[in-house]
Enzyme design. Structure first.
Site, PDB file in Angstrom:
ATOM      1  N   ASN A   1     -21.125 -12.569 -20.895  1.00 43.82           N
ATOM      2  CA  ASN A   1     -20.419 -12.660 -21.606  1.00 43.82           C
ATOM      3  C   ASN A   1     -18.716 -12.415 -22.241  1.00 43.82           C
ATOM      4  O   ASN A   1     -17.653 -12.117 -20.914  1.00 43.82           O
ATOM      5  CB  ASN A   1     -20.526 -10.998 -21.614  1.00 43.82           C
ATOM      6  CG  ASN A   1     -19.711 -10.285 -22.628  1.00 43.82           C
ATOM      7  OD1 ASN A   1     -20.123 -10.405 -24.022  1.00 43.82           O
ATOM      8  ND2 ASN A   1     -19.909  -8.963 -22.306  1.00 43.82           N
TER       9      ASN A   1
ATOM     10  N   LYS B   1     -16.812 -11.979 -23.996  1.00 48.88           N
ATOM     11  CA  LYS B   1     -16.084 -10.807 -25.051  1.00 48.88           C
ATOM     12  C   LYS B   1     -15.665 -11.046 -25.964  1.00 48.88           C
ATOM     13  O   LYS B   1     -15.498 -11.704 -26.970  1.00 48.88           O
ATOM     14  CB  LYS B   1     -15.550  -9.305 -23.777  1.00 48.88           C
ATOM     15  CG  LYS B   1     -16.302  -9.435 -22.834  1.00 48.88           C
ATOM     16  CD  LYS B   1     -15.500  -8.551 -21.457  1.00 48.88           C
ATOM     17  CE  LYS B   1     -16.645  -8.496 -20.923  1.00 48.88           C
ATOM     18  NZ  LYS B   1     -15.648  -7.053 -19.938  1.00 48.88           N
TER      19      LYS B   1
ATOM     20  N   HIS C   1     -23.832  -2.068 -25.063  1.00 53.30           N
ATOM     21  CA  HIS C   1     -22.414  -3.046 -23.849  1.00 53.30           C
ATOM     22  C   HIS C   1     -21.754  -1.752 -23.983  1.00 53.30           C
ATOM     23  O   HIS C   1     -21.209  -0.622 -25.003  1.00 53.30           O
ATOM     24  CB  HIS C   1     -21.965  -4.461 -24.220  1.00 53.30           C
ATOM     25  CG  HIS C   1     -20.691  -4.616 -22.921  1.00 53.30           C
ATOM     26  ND1 HIS C   1     -19.492  -4.282 -23.360  1.00 53.30           N
ATOM     27  CD2 HIS C   1     -21.396  -5.536 -22.564  1.00 53.30           C
ATOM     28  CE1 HIS C   1     -18.912  -4.760 -21.689  1.00 53.30           C
ATOM     29  NE2 HIS C   1     -20.471  -5.279 -21.596  1.00 53.30           N
TER      30      HIS C   1
ATOM     31  N   GLU D   1     -18.403  -1.128 -23.310  1.00 50.47           N
ATOM     32  CA  GLU D   1     -17.380  -0.891 -24.393  1.00 50.47           C
ATOM     33  C   GLU D   1     -17.817  -1.482 -25.810  1.00 50.47           C
ATOM     34  O   GLU D   1     -16.468  -0.814 -26.734  1.00 50.47           O
ATOM     35  CB  GLU D   1     -16.141  -2.631 -24.577  1.00 50.47           C
ATOM     36  CG  GLU D   1     -16.259  -3.160 -23.366  1.00 50.47           C
ATOM     37  CD  GLU D   1     -15.905  -4.198 -21.893  1.00 50.47           C
ATOM     38  OE1 GLU D   1     -16.423  -5.403 -23.155  1.00 50.47           O
ATOM     39  OE2 GLU D   1     -15.293  -4.068 -20.821  1.00 50.47           O
TER      40      GLU D   1
ATOM     41  N   GLU E   1     -25.196  -1.906 -15.615  1.00 51.18           N
ATOM     42  CA  GLU E   1     -23.414  -2.299 -15.637  1.00 51.18           C
ATOM     43  C   GLU E   1     -23.453  -0.952 -15.707  1.00 51.18           C
ATOM     44  O   GLU E   1     -22.859   0.099 -16.282  1.00 51.18           O
ATOM     45  CB  GLU E   1     -23.297  -2.753 -17.426  1.00 51.18           C
ATOM     46  CG  GLU E   1     -24.262  -4.073 -17.386  1.00 51.18           C
ATOM     47  CD  GLU E   1     -23.136  -5.241 -17.841  1.00 51.18           C
ATOM     48  OE1 GLU E   1     -22.741  -6.088 -17.663  1.00 51.18           O
ATOM     49  OE2 GLU E   1     -22.329  -4.910 -19.140  1.00 51.18           O
TER      50      GLU E   1
ATOM     51  N   GLY F   1     -15.378  -5.333 -14.905  1.00 49.89           N
ATOM     52  CA  GLY F   1     -13.634  -6.031 -15.256  1.00 49.89           C
ATOM     53  C   GLY F   1     -12.737  -4.592 -14.320  1.00 49.89           C
ATOM     54  O   GLY F   1     -11.776  -4.894 -14.889  1.00 49.89           O
TER      55      GLY F   1
ATOM     56  N   SER G   1     -18.032  -6.380 -11.946  1.00 51.34           N
ATOM     57  CA  SER G   1     -16.980  -7.330 -11.157  1.00 51.34           C
ATOM     58  C   SER G   1     -17.910  -8.260 -10.828  1.00 51.34           C
ATOM     59  O   SER G   1     -17.607  -8.843  -9.453  1.00 51.34           O
ATOM     60  CB  SER G   1     -16.429  -6.079 -10.592  1.00 51.34           C
ATOM     61  OG  SER G   1     -15.543  -5.481 -11.594  1.00 51.34           O
TER      62      SER G   1
HETATM   63  C1  PEP Z   1     -19.783  -6.861 -19.146  1.00 56.24           C
HETATM   64  O1  PEP Z   1     -18.881  -7.647 -19.492  1.00 56.24           O
HETATM   65  O2  PEP Z   1     -20.900  -7.405 -19.282  1.00 56.24           O
HETATM   66  C2  PEP Z   1     -18.813  -7.232 -17.847  1.00 56.24           C
HETATM   67  C3  PEP Z   1     -19.952  -7.139 -16.705  1.00 56.24           C
HETATM   68  O3  PEP Z   1     -17.984  -7.559 -17.189  1.00 56.24           O
HETATM   69  P1  PEP Z   1     -16.949  -7.848 -15.707  1.00 56.24           P
HETATM   70  O4  PEP Z   1     -18.204  -9.006 -15.384  1.00 56.24           O
HETATM   71  O5  PEP Z   1     -16.032  -8.446 -15.611  1.00 56.24           O
HETATM   72  O6  PEP Z   1     -17.329  -6.680 -14.763  1.00 56.24           O
END
Ligand code: PEP
Length: 249
Positions: free
Chosen positions: A9, A11, A93, A95, A165, A171, A211
């Site tokens: 992803n 983003k 998601h 975000e 998640e 992040g 992460s």
């Molecule tokens: C994500 O955006 O779905 C995500 C898991 O981000 P990160 O790997 O940066 O934590």
């Protein structure tokens, strides 16, 4: 054995089309050797048409609108991304839930649109730090699954991907402990079995995201039993992303 699904992803990155193409081509070149993984890149919409998917690497969108077309300024529909050889679409998601006020009801409409377009949804769920602290994680996951999939019968999804998640792990550099993540994976299966049936619970691919890096990717697959990973920040570095896949398989 099921193939692992590894999703990048990107983003809202990178800023230039040239950079996007370089990153994509670099992953694509190295991805050829991973026959046992489905590797999916989800770039910003604007790059979808210039990135060429093939057998070793697929395209996904990070979002879509729930109507097919019409007077909805600024929106992009599931049918439009399908036309660009995109096979997967992320929905739910955290975000988007946080910055764009996407509720479970909106996520539900989007999941229906994705399925109606014949695309594969990557349905994200997860709890906040506060919800975890207050022992509400299971209730939150159950609610997100039930409302997100409301009115969608199991025969509607040839393949459903759910990404667990935990929001506090996204992040932050603070990934979820693999044992804890495994508990949540089994809980999600349980909810699917209760809401649908054991076949759906068995067939649904459950990914971990939050992460993930090359040091921890194998834990979620080999120890916690996930069917794959959703990788954010670390997927912007081709070398690290390839290492993540290599370690996980
Ligand atoms: C994500 O955006 O779905 C995500 C898991 O981000 P990160 O790997 O940066 O934590």
């Amino acid at each position: 054995m099921k193939r692992q699904i590894i999703i990048a992803n990107w983003k809202c990155n990178p800023i230039a089309a040239k950079e996007a193409k370089e990153l994509f081509d670099s992953v694509k070149e190295k991805a050829k050797r991973f026959k046992e993984a489905e590797i999916i890149i989800c770039p910003p919409f604007i790059y979808l048409s210039s990135l060429k998917a093939d057998k070793s690497i697929k395209l996904g969108a990070q979002n879509c609108f729930w109507e097919d077309k019409g007077a909805y300024t600024g929106e992009v529909s599931a049918l439009m991304v399908k036309d660009l050889k995109t096979e997967y679409v992320i929905s739910g998601h955290s975000e988007r839930r946080k910055y764009f006020n996407e509720t479970d009801g909106i996520v539900n409409k989007k999941l229906k649109a994705i399925l109606n377009a014949g695309l594969i949804p990557v349905f994200c769920i997860g709890e906040t730090q506060e919800e975890r602290y207050n022992n509400q994680t299971e209730d939150i996951l159950k609610k997100q699954i039930s409302l997100g999939l409301e009115g969608i019968s199991a025969n509607k999804f040839p393949l459903l991907i759910i990404a667990y998640e935990p929001i506090w792990a996204i992040g932050t550099g603070n990934p979820c402990d693999a044992k804890e993540a495994q508990k949540m994976r089994l809980f999600i299966k349980d909810v699917l079995e209760k809401n649908y049936n054991s076949n759906t619970a068995e067939e649904t691919m459950i990914l971990y995201g939050g992460s993930v890096n090359s040091e921890n990717s194998s834990l979620y697959i080999k120890q916690a039993g996930f069917n794959g990973l959703l990788v954010g920040g670390a997927s912007l570095n081709a070398e690290e992303f390839i290492k993540i896949i290599k370690q996980a398989l």
